[in-house]
Motif scaffolding. Structure first.
Motif, mmCIF file in Angstrom:
data_model
loop_
_atom_site.group_PDB
_atom_site.id
_atom_site.type_symbol
_atom_site.label_atom_id
_atom_site.label_comp_id
_atom_site.label_asym_id
_atom_site.label_seq_id
_atom_site.Cartn_x
_atom_site.Cartn_y
_atom_site.Cartn_z
ATOM 1 N N ILE A 61 8.843 -4.697 29.681
ATOM 2 C CA ILE A 61 7.627 -5.424 29.317
ATOM 3 C C ILE A 61 6.864 -4.632 28.262
ATOM 4 O O ILE A 61 6.550 -3.453 28.458
ATOM 5 N N PHE B 156 -4.517 -9.221 28.151
ATOM 6 C CA PHE B 156 -3.172 -9.741 28.422
ATOM 7 C C PHE B 156 -3.112 -10.326 29.826
ATOM 8 O O PHE B 156 -3.567 -9.693 30.783
ATOM 9 N N GLU B 157 -2.549 -11.508 29.935
ATOM 10 C CA GLU B 157 -2.315 -12.122 31.241
ATOM 11 C C GLU B 157 -0.815 -12.387 31.388
ATOM 12 O O GLU B 157 -0.249 -13.202 30.650
ATOM 13 N N SER B 158 -0.195 -11.687 32.328
ATOM 14 C CA SER B 158 1.258 -11.786 32.506
ATOM 15 C C SER B 158 1.602 -12.507 33.804
ATOM 16 O O SER B 158 0.876 -12.404 34.805
ATOM 17 N N THR C 148 3.737 -13.255 28.796
ATOM 18 C CA THR C 148 2.394 -12.700 28.640
ATOM 19 C C THR C 148 1.622 -13.523 27.633
ATOM 20 O O THR C 148 2.083 -13.719 26.501
ATOM 21 N N GLU D 141 -1.671 -13.698 25.251
ATOM 22 C CA GLU D 141 -2.473 -12.690 24.553
ATOM 23 C C GLU D 141 -3.798 -13.314 24.096
ATOM 24 O O GLU D 141 -3.807 -14.267 23.319
#
Length: 367
Positions: free
Chosen positions: A50, A251-253, A297, A299
């Motif tokens: 990642i 960031f959201e994963s 992810t 952004e």
């Protein structure tokens, strides 16, 4: 005692530490984060590397730099060919004949040139004064409205006509059917991720993580004859000439357990203004992964404030003036080397950071 205290375990600090250690110098590398690698840090999750701080694709025309990084990692043949999604319409990036055909139905380079020229003339822009005018001059109004305006204004948090024209000049525009974003001869991703590459650079070097330089500055400075500083230059001087501004990122994963391939590409940019994020990264595609699940992810660009992670310097007139004042102070230092994007308030690609660190090492140690 150490010969060098290196503040920051990112690319610049790791390269300098490697070069100094190779010459018999004793280095201590510190970083406030829990890991080495700075923003190129990759984290193994679900068998996928990642890119924790956004997509990092290594590219360069400099064979010396390409050969240098191959001491520490083997690189794959990944080619950066992002896709633009405008309200469900898909376009190839960078702007090339595939993009022009998708947008206008043109087939030949001459048809595409005429279409752009027609839109440029209709806009009546003689000398571009801002990013909006520069973009229209380069690619016309259709591409600007669909593929540049919304994305850019999300990225920078400012109207495109309030941004300087030089920002857009980095974008490639070509009249061939070529989706390779970079023109560079060498390109790829380290097999196994960037963290392993940085770890190789730091072999034989003492590294301490979770160490905040500014919490114990005097004590840490006393440990070494010289300091290599890669943090924010305004923070080093306690913001005496003002705070330099940046754009930050959030960031959201998500791990998608039952999806082996979410978007078919490593990077898809969302160019409309309504979508709150700028892009989705699907990490497995950087290394041609075949895992049964995938990690994506989103952004989100954000306005930076002290305490946030700084990503993109805002190199407008106001900030450039402030930086020059700090640069003048830095130039007077005899026992401090300033390097990297934060210490020089510049946007660098990875090969440029490595080149700068090698230049500093040559200056410090000789050829």
């Amino acid at each position: 005692m150490y010969d060098y205290l290196i503040v920051g375990a990112g690319l610049y600090g790791a390269v300098f530490a490697h070069e100094a250690t190779k010459r018999g110098k004793r280095c201590l590398v510190i970083d406030r984060r829990a890991h080495i690698g700075g923003n190129v840090y990759t984290e193994l999750r679900e068998g996928i590397n990642i890119h924790a701080y956004g997509a990092h694709i290594f590219h360069t025309n400099d064979k010396t730099i390409w050969d240098y990084v191959h001491q520490f990692a083997e690189f794959n043949r990944y080619t950066n060919s992002p896709i633009a999604n405008y309200k469900g319409e898909l376009y190839n990036l960078p702007f090339n004949m595939n993009t022009f055909h998708q947008l206008w139905g043109v087939v030949t380079p001459e048809e595409a040139r005429l279409k752009i020229e027609e839109q440029r003339n209709a806009a009546g822009i003689a000398e571009p004064q801002n990013l909006e005018e520069q973009a229209i001059s380069l690619v016309g109004t259709d591409i600007y409205e669909k593929l540049i305006k919304g994305y850019t204004e999300k990225q920078w948090g400012r109207p495109a006509n309030a941004l300087p024209p030089f920002i857009i000049k980095r974008l490639p525009v070509r009249f061939t059917y070529d989706n390779n974003y970079f023109n560079d001869r060498y390109q790829g991703i380290p097999i196994g991720g960037y963290t392993g590459m940085i770890a190789k650079m730091l072999e034989g070097v003492e590294v301490r993580l979770h160490v905040d330089y500014f919490s114990n500055r005097a004590e840490l400075d006393a440990l070494a004859a010289k300091v290599v500083y890669t943090g924010m230059i305004d923070q080093y001087y306690d913001y005496r000439h003002g705070v330099l501004e940046y754009r930050s990122l959030r960031f959201e994963s998500r791990t998608l357990e039952h999806t082996s391939n979410y978007q078919g590409n490593a990077v898809v940019n969302y160019t409309d203004a309504e979508t709150p994020f700028t892009r989705i990264i699907e990490h497995k595609h950087f290394e041609f992964g075949t895992q049964e699940k995938t990690v994506i992810t989103e952004e989100y660009p954000t306005e930076w404030k002290p305490g946030d992670e700084p990503y993109y310097p805002i190199n407008d007139d106001k900030n450039s003036l402030i930086y020059r004042k700090y640069k003048a102070l830095a130039d007077q230092e005899s026992n401090v080397i300033f390097g990297g994007r934060l210490a020089t308030y510049a946007y660098y690609d990875m090969h440029q950071v490595i080149a700068a660190a090698l230049h500093a090492a040559r200056k410090e140690f000789g050829a």
